[in-house]
Enzyme design. Structure first.
Site, short mmCIF file in Angstrom:
data_model
loop_
_atom_site.label_atom_id
_atom_site.label_comp_id
_atom_site.label_asym_id
_atom_site.label_seq_id
_atom_site.Cartn_x
_atom_site.Cartn_y
_atom_site.Cartn_z
N THR A 201 -13.23 33.49 -25.57
CA THR A 201 -12.22 32.55 -25.08
C THR A 201 -12.57 31.16 -25.57
O THR A 201 -13.75 30.81 -25.67
CB THR A 201 -12.18 32.57 -23.54
OG1 THR A 201 -11.97 33.92 -23.10
CG2 THR A 201 -11.05 31.71 -23.00
N GLY B 79 -23.07 23.99 -16.05
CA GLY B 79 -21.79 23.36 -15.75
C GLY B 79 -21.87 21.85 -15.85
O GLY B 79 -22.95 21.26 -15.90
N ASP C 115 -21.37 25.44 -7.82
CA ASP C 115 -22.04 25.47 -9.11
C ASP C 115 -23.41 24.83 -8.94
O ASP C 115 -23.53 23.84 -8.21
CB ASP C 115 -21.23 24.70 -10.16
CG ASP C 115 -21.53 25.12 -11.60
OD1 ASP C 115 -22.72 25.06 -11.98
OD2 ASP C 115 -20.60 25.49 -12.33
N ASN C 116 -24.44 25.38 -9.58
CA ASN C 116 -25.75 24.73 -9.52
C ASN C 116 -25.96 23.75 -10.67
O ASN C 116 -26.99 23.08 -10.76
CB ASN C 116 -26.88 25.76 -9.48
CG ASN C 116 -26.99 26.59 -10.75
OD1 ASN C 116 -26.18 26.46 -11.67
ND2 ASN C 116 -27.97 27.47 -10.80
N LYS D 145 -24.67 41.91 -16.63
CA LYS D 145 -23.24 42.16 -16.42
C LYS D 145 -22.95 43.63 -16.12
O LYS D 145 -22.07 43.95 -15.31
CB LYS D 145 -22.44 41.69 -17.64
CG LYS D 145 -22.42 40.18 -17.82
CD LYS D 145 -21.75 39.48 -16.65
CE LYS D 145 -21.60 38.00 -16.86
NZ LYS D 145 -20.92 37.33 -15.72
N TYR E 93 -28.50 39.31 -20.64
CA TYR E 93 -27.10 39.02 -20.30
C TYR E 93 -26.29 40.31 -20.21
O TYR E 93 -25.58 40.54 -19.22
CB TYR E 93 -26.50 38.09 -21.35
CG TYR E 93 -25.09 37.65 -21.06
CD1 TYR E 93 -24.80 36.87 -19.93
CD2 TYR E 93 -24.04 37.97 -21.91
CE1 TYR E 93 -23.51 36.45 -19.66
CE2 TYR E 93 -22.75 37.54 -21.66
CZ TYR E 93 -22.48 36.78 -20.54
OH TYR E 93 -21.20 36.36 -20.27
N PHE F 89 -16.75 26.04 -18.13
CA PHE F 89 -15.55 26.07 -18.97
C PHE F 89 -14.42 26.85 -18.29
O PHE F 89 -13.39 26.28 -17.89
CB PHE F 89 -15.92 26.69 -20.32
CG PHE F 89 -14.76 27.08 -21.20
CD1 PHE F 89 -13.70 26.22 -21.40
CD2 PHE F 89 -14.74 28.32 -21.83
CE1 PHE F 89 -12.63 26.59 -22.22
CE2 PHE F 89 -13.69 28.70 -22.63
CZ PHE F 89 -12.63 27.84 -22.84
#
Length: 330
Positions: free
Chosen positions: A181, A42, A37-38, A155, A151, A17
Site C-alpha cells: 500500500t 508512528g 500508539d507507542n 503475523k 515479522y 501510515f
C-alpha cells in the site's frame, strides 16, 4: 447521531501510515475514535489535525503491555506493529511481542467489551510464494528462522490466535491480509522500494534496485486500502481476506514510472537481492469483490502523483533521511 448512539472504536498503531488514515475515515463517519500508539515507528504529525476534535482521543501506550480502555467499545482495529524491513530487523523482539502479546491483550479486551476486532495481517504470511496470484487458501512458503521470520511468523501467529478466539470464545473477529500500500504519510526512510525511489528521484540520485528488478509487487493506493478494511470490519466474514491491488508490475517498471512522473534523469543501480525477499506479490481479490463489493478504484498514475506531491511538500531535510540499513545487513 447523538452521543449515546455514537460508536466507539479503538485503533492501535494510530499514528502510523495506515492507522492514521483509518482514524480519518472513522472520524468522517462520526465514530468516537480512540487512537493508541507507542510511537516507536508512528509519528504524531500524522494525526495532529485530529487532536482538536471532541470525538478523538489519543493514548501513548505499548499494546504488548496490559491494555485498558474505559467505557464502551464497539470495535477494535489492531494495526500496531513495525511493518517495514528496517523496522522489524532493528526491533525483532518488539515485532514478535506486538504480534503475540499485543494481539492477545487486544483479543482479551475485545472479549471483555463484547467488541468486534479486526487484526491487520499481511501478504507476508505467504512468504516467498510458489503460486501466483496468492489466494487466501494458500498456506505460504515462509522461512521461520530467516531474517524476515520475526515479522512473517508474528503475523501468522496473530492470525492463528485470532481464529482461536473466534472459534473457542465466539468472538467477532476479522482478519485482513494487506498487500503493498502506498500514499501520503509513508515514511521515506523505512527501506521500502516505492518511497525510497521517490526520495531518490526528487533528490536527483540514481534509483537503487535490489536484485535484477524483475521481482513483482502490486501497489494499492491508501484510500482504496482503507475502504476495503472498512467494509471488511462491517461485514460478516470471519476468515482471512486479501485486500490489495492485483495490478502486478516489476520493480524495474515501478522505478521507471517514478522517474517519468518526477521528471528525473536518474538511472537504475542494481545491488544484491536480500535473503528471502519475495519474488512475486499479487493478491487474488475475488473474495473481496464478491463479499465486500470492493475493488481498487484509484489508478496507479493518479495515486503515484498524489504521493509524489506529498513528498515534494515535505521539508527538504526529510528527503535526505533515506536509510538502507535493511539492505546493508544482507
Amino acid at each position: 447521531m447523538n452521543r449515546q448512539e455514537q460508536k466507539r472504536i479503538l485503533i492501535t498503531g494510530a499514528a502510523g501510515f495506515l492507522g492514521s488514515h483509518l482514524c480519518d475515515r472513522f472520524m468522517q463517519d462520526n465514530f468516537h475514535v480512540i487512537g493508541m500508539d507507542n510511537l516507536i515507528t508512528g509519528d504524531l504529525r500524522n494525526i495532529e489535525h485530529l487532536f482538536k476534535l471532541p470525538n478523538f482521543e489519543f493514548y501513548q501506550h505499548d499494546v504488548s503491555k496490559f491494555v485498558h480502555v474505559p467505557g464502551q467499545l464497539d470495535y477494535i482495529l489492531h494495526f500496531a506493529s513495525p511493518a517495514s524491513p528496517i523496522d522489524y530487523l532493528q526491533m525483532p523482539i518488539q515485532t514478535l511481542k506486538v504480534g503475540s502479546l499485543g494481539t492477545h491483550n487486544l483479543l482479551g479486551l475485545a472479549k471483555s467489551k463484547s467488541a468486534r476486532i479486526l487484526v491487520a495481517s499481511t501478504s507476508e504470511v505467504y512468504g516467498d510464494p510458489l503460486i501466483s496470484p496468492q489466494s487466501e487458501e494458500y498456506w505460504g512458503n515462509v522461512n521461520p528462522v530467516g531474517p524476515r521470520g520475526v515479522y512473517d511468523e508474528a503475523k501468522r501467529f496473530q492470525e492463528a490466535m485470532t481464529m482461536a478466539y473466534h472459534n473457542f470464545h465466539g468472538l467477532e473477529t476479522r482478519i485482513v491480509r494487506i498487500f503493498n500500500t502506498y500514499g501520503p504519510r509513508m515514511r521515506l526512510n523505512d527501506g521500502r522500494a516505492l518511497p525510497t525511489f521517490i526520495a531518490q528521484a526528487l533528490e536527483g540520485e540514481d534509483l537503487t534496485i535490489f536484485g535484477d528488478g524483475t521481482q513483482t509487487r502490486s501497489f494499492c493506493y491508501v484510500s482504496d486500502q482503507v475502504e476495503g478494511i472498512y467494509r471488511l470490519l462491517l461485514s460478516d466474514y470471519a476468515l482471512p481476506m486479501n485486500v490489495g491491488n492485483p495490478d502486478e508490475m516489476t520493480i524495474n517498471e515501478m522505478a521507471q514510472e517514478i522517474i517519468l512522473a518526477t521528471g528525473s534523469a536518474a538511472k537504475l543501480v542494481h545491488k544484491p537481492l536480500p535473503i528471502d525477499d519475495p519474488k512475486q506479490r499479487r493478491p487474488d481479490i475475488s473474495k473481496a469483490i464478491k463479499i465486500l463489493n470492493w475493488e481498487p478504484r484509484v489508478s496507479r498514475g493518479e495515486g503515484l502523483q498524489k504521493t509524489i506531491d506529498y513528498f515534494k511538500a515535505l521539508p527538504e531535510e526529510e528527503l535526505k533521511r533515506k536509510d538502507f540499513t535493511y539492505y546493508k545487513q544482507r
